[in-house]
Design an enzyme around this catalytic site. Structure first.
Site, short mmCIF file in Angstrom:
data_model
loop_
_atom_site.label_atom_id
_atom_site.label_comp_id
_atom_site.label_asym_id
_atom_site.label_seq_id
_atom_site.Cartn_x
_atom_site.Cartn_y
_atom_site.Cartn_z
N LYS A 188 0.85 -1.19 0.00
CA LYS A 188 0.00 0.00 0.00
C LYS A 188 0.89 1.24 0.00
O LYS A 188 1.51 1.57 1.00
CB LYS A 188 -0.92 0.06 1.22
CG LYS A 188 -2.03 1.10 0.99
CD LYS A 188 -2.65 1.66 2.24
CE LYS A 188 -1.82 2.73 2.90
NZ LYS A 188 -1.63 3.97 2.08
N GLU A 263 10.04 1.11 10.58
CA GLU A 263 11.01 2.19 10.49
C GLU A 263 10.22 3.46 10.73
O GLU A 263 9.39 3.84 9.91
CB GLU A 263 11.70 2.16 9.12
CG GLU A 263 13.04 2.84 9.14
CD GLU A 263 12.92 4.27 8.71
OE1 GLU A 263 12.81 5.14 9.61
OE2 GLU A 263 12.92 4.51 7.51
P1 NAD Z 1 1.68 7.97 8.48
O1 NAD Z 1 2.39 7.08 9.41
O2 NAD Z 1 0.28 8.35 8.83
O3 NAD Z 1 1.61 7.33 7.02
C1 NAD Z 1 2.56 6.41 6.50
C2 NAD Z 1 1.83 5.28 5.79
O4 NAD Z 1 1.02 4.57 6.74
C3 NAD Z 1 0.87 5.73 4.69
O5 NAD Z 1 0.89 4.79 3.64
C4 NAD Z 1 -0.47 5.71 5.39
O6 NAD Z 1 -1.56 5.56 4.52
C5 NAD Z 1 -0.32 4.50 6.29
N1 NAD Z 1 -1.21 4.49 7.45
C6 NAD Z 1 -1.68 5.56 8.14
N2 NAD Z 1 -2.50 5.14 9.14
C7 NAD Z 1 -2.53 3.79 9.08
C8 NAD Z 1 -3.21 2.79 9.83
N3 NAD Z 1 -4.01 3.10 10.85
N4 NAD Z 1 -3.02 1.51 9.50
C9 NAD Z 1 -2.21 1.16 8.49
N5 NAD Z 1 -1.56 2.07 7.72
C10 NAD Z 1 -1.71 3.37 8.02
O7 NAD Z 1 2.54 9.25 8.27
P2 NAD Z 1 2.04 10.62 7.59
O8 NAD Z 1 0.68 10.99 8.10
O9 NAD Z 1 2.19 10.48 6.14
O10 NAD Z 1 3.08 11.64 8.16
C11 NAD Z 1 2.91 12.16 9.47
C12 NAD Z 1 4.23 12.29 10.18
O11 NAD Z 1 4.89 11.02 10.20
C13 NAD Z 1 5.21 13.21 9.53
O12 NAD Z 1 5.00 14.53 9.87
C14 NAD Z 1 6.49 12.68 10.07
O13 NAD Z 1 6.74 13.18 11.35
C15 NAD Z 1 6.26 11.20 10.14
N6 NAD Z 1 6.78 10.45 8.97
C16 NAD Z 1 7.89 9.70 9.14
C17 NAD Z 1 8.41 9.01 8.06
C18 NAD Z 1 9.63 8.17 8.17
O14 NAD Z 1 10.24 7.86 7.17
N7 NAD Z 1 10.01 7.74 9.35
C19 NAD Z 1 7.81 9.09 6.81
C20 NAD Z 1 6.65 9.86 6.68
C21 NAD Z 1 6.17 10.53 7.79
#
Ligand code: NAD
Ligand code: MN
Length: 491
Positions: A188, A263
């Site tokens: 996904k 990660e």
């Molecule tokens: P997120 O964790 O919400 O999203 C990352 C992925 O997880 C996306 O594909 C999303 O659709 C999916 N996801 C979200 N909720 C989920 C759930 N309940 N069950 C399964 N999958 C789910 O991150 P975001 O909202 O895109 O970004 C928010 C914050 O996260 C950023 O501001 C940053 O601080 C952090 N972030 C960290 C990384 C990293 O590489 N460590 C990457 C992106 C964002």
């Protein structure tokens, strides 16, 4: 005129917007779609099939069928390797178009897509292609008349959930070890950036990876992502994203006791000693924070500078920040693009506001930029103290926070005063100090006199709340195999 046109990469056509299940590109069961935007213009790039539980179920069934078939999992490992290398070759042949598509969907400067995202993606797939026929067990001397050996078998059907900050590269980090091990995949992609992942699906089929080995379901986290996490026929979840999402996934995966690797975020300390090569420390610190618009999990977002060089460092790093070129990310000369979304821009602006109200000094930036696109000026705060929000929380934006320190013991303690532990860096000419920092900072990666140096062979992941498990290197393969012990009577 000609020169100006040539400096801007051609925007590619968006061709694939459906989901990939088995060998079929299809609409979602519900018929729903969602918009993916160009963050530089706020315009809609495409309407993409929006998957949810019904689509995830179809994808998991396709992945299970492909796994049990054994066409991939039991394929001669060297042939699996050849397919993966063909995929890498196809990406390389398509480099310009994929780089531009990545820039269009994510907003990162085209020069970064070309020089970092694409080459690292290709390298990662080739690296893991090289592992496919080198995954093996041991023979073990045991008591009695028995022959005992171990096998490393593929984990099975794996669910992979990735973020938007390095859309293509995260595909490679996830697919590389899974494919080498013989697993089948339901991926996904992030709802913000599905386009290059879908293009990778097309290339994977073209490379001869059998249908069903890779399935791609775009959609939102709480619907498609959660359905994948809960699905009883998925053996493992690999996730990259926010630590709070990791907490939800861990709880939801408990029901089926899935293997999980995470990660997550970071608040990485970047420590500059007075005896460092300051030129290198300044450019490395600028890169380590502002690269990718600050949207890096390992960003050096707590920049500790030794008191005696603090003022000089601050003055020079601010000058560097002011030189960054914001603009159209398809323009070769642009070094900083927009943030990924209005939501992220607003979140970052909230941190900047709190930085100001909590008493840090904003030396440059601090505002949004331009009248369209989610741009934020490169921002530098000094006089930051350990308890301010900008020093404790992951900002994920172009906001540099500079903290002053006196000596090594103090800085080690402060560097470790966080629930994260993804990365750290130290700048010094004293090898003793370098090793002391490298050994005492609780983080998965420590860079000495460099920053953001990644290699497919070098494990990456977090201590503490920054993650579980490691990606890349031989360690990354362990996530995708089950260890089996076979004991045979010799009698
Ligand atoms: P997120 O964790 O919400 O999203 C990352 C992925 O997880 C996306 O594909 C999303 O659709 C999916 N996801 C979200 N909720 C989920 C759930 N309940 N069950 C399964 N999958 C789910 O991150 P975001 O909202 O895109 O970004 C928010 C914050 O996260 C950023 O501001 C940053 O601080 C952090 N972030 C960290 C990384 C990293 O590489 N460590 C990457 C992106 C964002
Ligand atoms: Mn989210």
């Amino acid at each position: 005129m000609a020169a100006a046109t040539e400096s801007v990469a051609a925007a590619p056509e968006v061709r694939q917007t459906q989901m990939l299940i088995g060998d079929e590109w299809r609409d979602s069961v519900s018929g729903k779609t969602f918009e993916t935007l160009n963050p530089a213009t706020e315009e809609v790039l495409a309407n993409v099939a929006e998957g949810d539980a019904a689509d995830i179920d179809l994808a998991v069934k396709a992945a299970r069928r492909a796994f049990e078939d054994g066409e991939w999992s039991r394929m001669d490992a060297r042939d699996r390797s050849a397919c993966m290398n063909r995929l890498a070759d196809l990406i390389e042949a398509d480099l310009e178009e994929l780089a531009a598509l990545e820039t269009l969907d994510n907003g990162k400067p085209i020069s970064d897509s070309r020089a970092a995202d694409l080459p690292l993606t290709i390298d990662c797939l080739r690296y893991y292609a090289g592992w496919a026929d080198k995954i093996h067990g041991d023979t073990i001397p045991v008591r009695g008349d028995f022959f005992t050996y171990t096998r490393r078998e593929p984990t099975g059907v794996v669910g992979q959930i990735i973020p938007w900050n390095f859309p293509l590269l995260m595909v490679a980090w996830k697919w590389g070890p899974a494919l080498a091990a013989g697993c089948t995949i339901v991926m996904k992609p992030a709802e913000e950036t599905p386009l290059t992942c879908l293009r990778m699906g097309e290339l994977a089929l073209e490379a001869g990876i059998p249908p069903g080995v890779i399935n791609i379901v775009p959609g939102y986290g709480p619907t498609a992502g959660s359905a994948l996490v809960k699905h009883p026929d998925v053996d493992k979840i690999a996730f990259t994203g926010e630590h709070r999402t990791g907490q939800i996934i861990m709880a939801e995966a408990a029901e089926t006791l899935k293997r999980i690797t995470f990660e997550l975020g970071g608040k990485s300390p970047n420590v500059v000693f007075a005896d460092a090569d300051l030129d290198a420390a300044i450019s490395g610190s600028e890169f380590g924070l502002f690269f990718n618009q600050g949207q890096c999990c390992c960003a050096g977002s707590r920049l500790f500078v030794e008191e005696t060089v603090h003022d000089e460092f601050v003055e020079r790093v601010v000058a560097r920040a002011k030189e960054r070129k914001l603009g159209n990310p398809l323009d070769n000369g642009t070094t900083q693009g927009p943030q990924i979304s209005a939501e992220q821009r607003d979140r970052i602006m909230g941190f900047i506001d709190r930085g100001n109200s909590q008493g840090a000094t904003c030396l440059t930036g601090g505002n949004t930029y331009g009248d369209k696109g989610y741009y934020i000026e490169p921002t530098v705060f000094s006089d930051v103290t350990d308890d301010m929000d900008i020093a404790t929380d992951e900002i994920f934006g172009p906001v540099m926070n500079i903290l002053k320190f006196k000596d090594i013991d103090e800085v080690v303690e402060r560097a470790n005063n966080t629930y994260f532990g993804l990365a750290a860096a130290v700048w010094t000419r004293d090898i003793g100090k370098a090793h002391q920092i490298a050994h005492s900072v609780r983080a998965g990666t420590v860079w000495v006199n460099c920053y953001d140096v990644f290699d497919a062979g070098a494990p990456f992941g977090g201590f503490k709340m920054s993650g579980i498990g490691r990606e890349l290197g031989a360690a990354g393969l362990d996530n995708y195999t089950e260890l089996k012990t076979v004991t045979m009577s010799m009698g």
